[in-house]
Design a protein around this motif. Structure first.
Motif, short mmCIF file in Angstrom:
data_model
loop_
_atom_site.label_atom_id
_atom_site.label_comp_id
_atom_site.label_asym_id
_atom_site.label_seq_id
_atom_site.Cartn_x
_atom_site.Cartn_y
_atom_site.Cartn_z
N TYR A 47 123.46 2.43 -81.11
CA TYR A 47 123.28 1.50 -80.00
C TYR A 47 122.52 2.17 -78.85
CZ TYR A 47 126.25 -2.32 -81.76
OH TYR A 47 126.75 -3.37 -82.47
N ALA B 246 125.71 -3.73 -86.84
CA ALA B 246 126.11 -2.37 -86.49
C ALA B 246 126.03 -1.44 -87.70
CB ALA B 246 127.53 -2.36 -85.92
N ILE C 236 123.63 -6.54 -72.03
CA ILE C 236 124.33 -6.41 -73.30
C ILE C 236 125.52 -7.36 -73.30
CG2 ILE C 236 125.45 -4.88 -74.95
CD1 ILE C 236 124.14 -2.52 -73.51
N TRP D 256 125.94 -7.86 -79.54
CA TRP D 256 126.65 -6.88 -80.37
C TRP D 256 127.95 -7.51 -80.86
CZ3 TRP D 256 126.27 -1.75 -77.06
CH2 TRP D 256 124.91 -1.39 -76.93
N PHE E 133 128.69 -8.22 -75.66
CA PHE E 133 129.37 -7.59 -76.80
C PHE E 133 130.74 -8.20 -76.99
CE2 PHE E 133 129.57 -5.01 -72.96
CZ PHE E 133 130.93 -4.83 -72.76
N ALA F 178 133.27 -4.16 -80.32
CA ALA F 178 132.12 -3.63 -79.59
C ALA F 178 132.42 -3.41 -78.11
CB ALA F 178 130.92 -4.55 -79.76
N SER G 167 121.86 -7.56 -83.73
CA SER G 167 121.94 -6.39 -84.60
C SER G 167 123.11 -6.47 -85.57
CB SER G 167 122.04 -5.11 -83.77
OG SER G 167 123.11 -5.20 -82.85
N GLY H 127 125.69 -9.40 -87.28
CA GLY H 127 125.01 -10.23 -86.31
C GLY H 127 124.97 -11.71 -86.66
#
Length: 323
Positions: A189, A107, A201, A71, A203, A207, A105, A78
């Motif tokens: 998410y 966002a 995860i 993230w 991030f 994020a 991803s 991304g």
């Protein structure tokens, strides 16, 4: 030369979002193609918004026991994790080669997730970064006046690991961001976690709050959190919800000489202390203290980005998340 990547699958999907009704807008005639026939364009109706784009890569030989979700931070997409701005291997490929299934991803309202122009859908207005802003704010160069349009005159921080030859490519990644879409992003998410996880995860930056809050919403689905210079935190009153999820926090170099980052780091580590007080496991690594020096806020792009990624991979292995 590295061995060719062997994948068992790759693909993409969208998750989350909602339908929104727009009314009261003026109907126009639009020529969509030069020389084309005018068409009536009615902006009133139902719109899809708040969705998020996710791309995945699944290795043939899987070593990670669960997928790894990447993230990105504010004003980014991304692409941060795909390839460095100077063309080197990015974290996405690194972890894929290490045997992790990787989900990367964009966002909500960024990149391939698309965005909605109407304030009826998203209150407020988007913020845009100048070419100088990341240079001075992300601890790449001198914080006051270090940027110059002439690359030869830019003042990088001493020993900076950010690839100077890639800076102009880096700023091409910048996209608009809002300060009013946080809940939409969190909802998307959560939808990704519900579809993909259990998972790890990782991030970055903005994020920070998304990673912690989503884990608090789905603690049974998140097996570890890797917080890369988190600029936000979770719900402090619910820190105990994270007690069974190991957390790694990483911070780069030059923090002490910056006006904002000492406070940002302290906010994050104080939140980590709350998790530990509830019985959780939080490892805070200030990279210079372990001999990894010169890192900017964009450590996934720095010249030593794979050294940092290896530290993360080793930590995940120690937590029993790799075969």
């Amino acid at each position: 030369m590295q061995e060719p990547l062997a994948l068992r699958a790759m693909g993409s999907f969208h998750v989350g979002g909602k339908l929104v009704e727009i009314s009261g807008r003026q109907v126009k005639e639009v020529v969509f193609t030069p020389g084309g026939t005018p068409a009536k364009f009615d902006p009133n109706g139902t719109y899809q918004t708040g969705q998020m784009y996710v791309q995945y890569f699944l290795p043939q030989k899987e070593r990670g026991k669960v997928p790894l979700l990447l993230w990105h931070g504010g004003g980014m997409t991304g692409v941060n994790f795909e390839t460095t701005p100077d063309g080197r291997e990015g974290w996405l490929e690194f972890f894929l080669r290490k045997g992790w299934s990787v989900y990367n991803s964009d966002a909500v309202e960024r990149g391939r997730s698309s965005w909605a122009m109407y304030p009826d859908v998203i209150p407020g207005e988007p913020l845009f970064l100048t070419t100088a802003n990341p240079f001075e704010r992300f601890r790449i160069g001198e914080p006051a006046g270090g940027f110059n349009p002439d690359p030869a005159k830019r003042k990088y921080l001493p020993g900076s690991q950010f690839p100077a030859e890639g800076y102009d490519n880096f700023v091409k990644q910048i996209v608009p961001r809002w300060t009013s879409t946080d809940q939409m992003i969190i909802d998307a998410y959560i939808a990704e976690v519900d579809k993909v996880c259990p998972c790890v995860i990782a991030f970055h930056s903005q994020a920070g709050q998304f990673g912690f809050k989503v884990a608090q919403a789905r603690p049974d689905k998140v097996k570890a959190l890797v917080a890369v210079e988190p600029a936000g935190i979770g719900d402090q009153a619910k820190a105990d919800v994270l007690k069974d999820i190991p957390v790694l926090m990483l911070f780069g170099d030059y923090i002490e000489q910056d006006s904002r980052w000492p406070t940002i780091r302290k906010t994050a580590t104080d939140f980590g202390d709350r998790i530990k007080a509830a019985g959780g496991s939080v490892d805070v690594v200030n990279l210079p203290s372990v001999g990894i020096k010169g890192n900017s806020h964009m450590m996934m792009m720095d010249k030593n980005n794979l050294e940092v990624a290896q530290l993360i991979d080793d930590w995940l292995a120690r937590k029993g998340l790799a075969k």
